[in-house]
Design an enzyme around this catalytic site. Structure first.
Site, short mmCIF file in Angstrom:
data_model
loop_
_atom_site.label_atom_id
_atom_site.label_comp_id
_atom_site.label_asym_id
_atom_site.label_seq_id
_atom_site.Cartn_x
_atom_site.Cartn_y
_atom_site.Cartn_z
N TRP A 181 -10.84 -41.84 25.73
CA TRP A 181 -9.73 -42.69 25.00
C TRP A 181 -8.97 -43.29 25.81
O TRP A 181 -8.24 -42.71 26.52
CB TRP A 181 -9.14 -41.63 23.84
CG TRP A 181 -8.01 -42.30 23.16
CD1 TRP A 181 -8.32 -43.37 22.16
CD2 TRP A 181 -6.66 -42.61 23.50
NE1 TRP A 181 -7.12 -43.81 21.61
CE2 TRP A 181 -5.87 -43.62 22.65
CE3 TRP A 181 -5.81 -41.94 24.41
CZ2 TRP A 181 -4.71 -43.77 22.74
CZ3 TRP A 181 -4.58 -42.30 24.57
CH2 TRP A 181 -3.94 -43.29 23.52
N GLU A 220 -13.46 -43.26 21.99
CA GLU A 220 -12.75 -42.77 20.69
C GLU A 220 -12.09 -44.30 20.39
O GLU A 220 -11.06 -44.75 21.29
CB GLU A 220 -11.88 -41.53 20.64
CG GLU A 220 -11.26 -41.41 19.77
CD GLU A 220 -10.11 -40.35 19.91
OE1 GLU A 220 -9.51 -39.70 19.20
OE2 GLU A 220 -10.17 -39.66 21.24
N HIS A 257 -7.45 -42.55 13.09
CA HIS A 257 -7.51 -43.84 13.99
C HIS A 257 -8.17 -45.14 13.14
O HIS A 257 -8.75 -45.98 13.95
CB HIS A 257 -8.54 -43.76 15.07
CG HIS A 257 -7.65 -42.95 16.26
ND1 HIS A 257 -8.12 -42.59 17.52
CD2 HIS A 257 -6.64 -42.26 16.19
CE1 HIS A 257 -7.44 -41.85 18.02
NE2 HIS A 257 -6.58 -41.53 17.40
N HIS A 281 -13.10 -35.92 15.49
CA HIS A 281 -11.76 -35.50 15.75
C HIS A 281 -11.18 -35.44 14.28
O HIS A 281 -11.22 -36.46 13.65
CB HIS A 281 -10.97 -36.19 16.59
CG HIS A 281 -10.97 -35.96 17.94
ND1 HIS A 281 -10.31 -36.42 19.09
CD2 HIS A 281 -12.04 -35.05 18.63
CE1 HIS A 281 -10.82 -36.21 20.27
NE2 HIS A 281 -11.66 -35.15 19.79
N ASP A 289 -1.57 -42.96 12.66
CA ASP A 289 -2.05 -41.88 13.54
C ASP A 289 -0.89 -40.94 13.87
O ASP A 289 -0.55 -40.72 15.18
CB ASP A 289 -2.67 -42.38 14.53
CG ASP A 289 -3.45 -41.38 15.56
OD1 ASP A 289 -3.95 -40.51 15.29
OD2 ASP A 289 -3.14 -41.55 16.87
#
Length: 414
Positions: A181, A220, A257, A281, A289
């Protein structure tokens, strides 16, 4: 035991095999993130403050300040959590017994202590390269940076991280999730959206080039973050397309997200149509978020139902991602993880076969009736039985022990 027996009969009358559900639940590993225990500080020797869209709020006493404290706190937390567990580490949690090295020079030996801890605790490990809170996050960019020296630094870090994940897989057996990420994006309207994404693609190509046994690679996405409100380089469309074109790389779904009206529960079946694995996740977004502790809310239940009803408990790799510094951090771990497990149990106790049959028959009246009736079934009796069978406290029995640990350990930390 009497309540369990009575409740079990009620579920069995609806065609639900309760014993099979409990057996399945006990085999589902949950990846628990280490960074809840220390507010995402890590153990680097630098004084770099949290950056790259990462922020914790609150100053609850007792934050873990070193590896020994974090390991002790995590061990205490999992003593109240049933079932299989994994520990998800970020690169900033390297153990520098032999002296500090920067992130592009990290090696497996910097995580040998964590492997030892995992073996003793009987848990698995997953890994995350850390692309934030570092001087080389320049203008909010890492793998998409136009500065080639900066970009190459982070590419080297990504390569080093995958080798650490492979080391975990070799030492512990099985497969290890390695999740990329990045915080890359722009605060205001960009003049060039394509260039950064082309650089990110090239960076990922270099990072994933080496074939490593036991590593599950994923990336991600995110809608936006603090300081990158107008443009995120690693969008969902970008990573989904990248995963589709690069077998062995997966698009990780984080339910915090996406746009507020998007739900991950609706995305799972789409990805199961094309991918053999879905890294996931689970968090709790509040308006955005915000990484609140996971609650047993409707979306978490729906995510669990999608996993179970599509026979995907071995395909969806469940991890957690939240950090709250306003409450007891050990309690946060316990509450959030147990809520995910409760959601999975709730899903396992649904008569999915009957519901699918009613949908295919177009009997939506009976389907709605059954869906609503299942919401008030006393699955909590089954959960309590499961906890006791796993040797952990049921209900609120664990809370007093956490408060005792806070008094005797956490509050003594200066």
């Amino acid at each position: 035991m009497e309540r369990y027996t009575q409740t079990k009969k009620r579920y069995e009358a609806l065609g639900v095999d309760v014993e099979a559900a409990l057996k399945q639940l006990g085999q589902v590993p949950i990846g628990i993130h280490c960074w809840q225990g220390d507010d995402v500080n890590g153990f680097e020797s630098s004084d770099e403050a949290l950056s790259g869209g990462i922020q914790t709020t609150g100053n609850y006493p007792g934050r873990a300040r070193n590896p020994e404290e974090l390991m002790a706190d995590f061990k205490k937390a999992i003593s109240f959590i049933p079932g299989k567990k994994r520990l998800s580490l970020h690169a900033i949690y390297a153990l520098f017994d032999g002296g500090f090295v920067d992130r592009d020079e990290l090696r497996p030996e910097h995580f040998a202590g964590w492997v030892k801890f995992a073996k003793e605790a009987g848990i698995g490990l997953d890994f995350n390269p850390t692309f934030f809170s570092h001087p080389n996050v320049k203008d909010g960019l890492t793998l998409s940076s136009p500065d080639e020296d900066i970009r190459q630094f982070w590419i080297r870090h990504g390569i080093a991280s995958r080798r650490i994940a492979a080391y975990f897989a070799k030492e512990l057996g099985g497969q290890v999730v390695n999740n990329v990420w990045i915080p890359d994006g722009l605060k205001d309207t960009p003049a060039d959206r394509l260039g950064p994404r082309q650089r990110l693609k090239d960076s990922l190509d270099q990072i994933f080039a080496e074939k490593l046994d036991g590593v599950i690679d994923c990336a991600e996405s995110k809608v936006f973050g603090i300081g990158v409100e107008s443009y995120t380089v690693g969008s969902n469309e970008f990573y989904l397309a990248y995963a589709a074109q690069n077998p062995g790389v997966y698009n990780l779904l984080d339910n915090g997200h996406y746009h507020p009206t998007e739900v991950v529960s609706d995305k799972i079946s789409s990805l199961l149509t094309y991918f053999d694995k879905i890294p996931l996740h689970i968090t709790r977004p509040v308006r955005w978020d915000s990484d609140h502790v996971v609650a047993l809310d409707d979306e978490v239940k729906e995510i669990a139902k999608e996993i179970v009803r599509n026979d995907a408990l071995e395909k969806v790799l469940i991890g957690l991602d939240f950090f709250d510094a306003s409450i007891n951090r050990i309690a946060a771990w316990v509450i959030g993880t147990r809520n995910v497990q409760k959601a999975l149990l709730f899903a396992l106790l649904q008569p999915h076969g009957k519901m699918k049959e009613l949908q295919d028959q177009g009997d939506f009246t009976q389907l709605l009736m059954l869906q609503e009736e299942m919401k008030s079934m006393p699955f909590g009796d089954i959960w309590d039985h499961y906890c006791h069978g796993q040797g952990v406290p049921a209900g609120t029995e664990w809370y007093d022990a956490v408060m005792e640990y806070e008094t005797n350990v956490l509050l003594k930390r200066s």
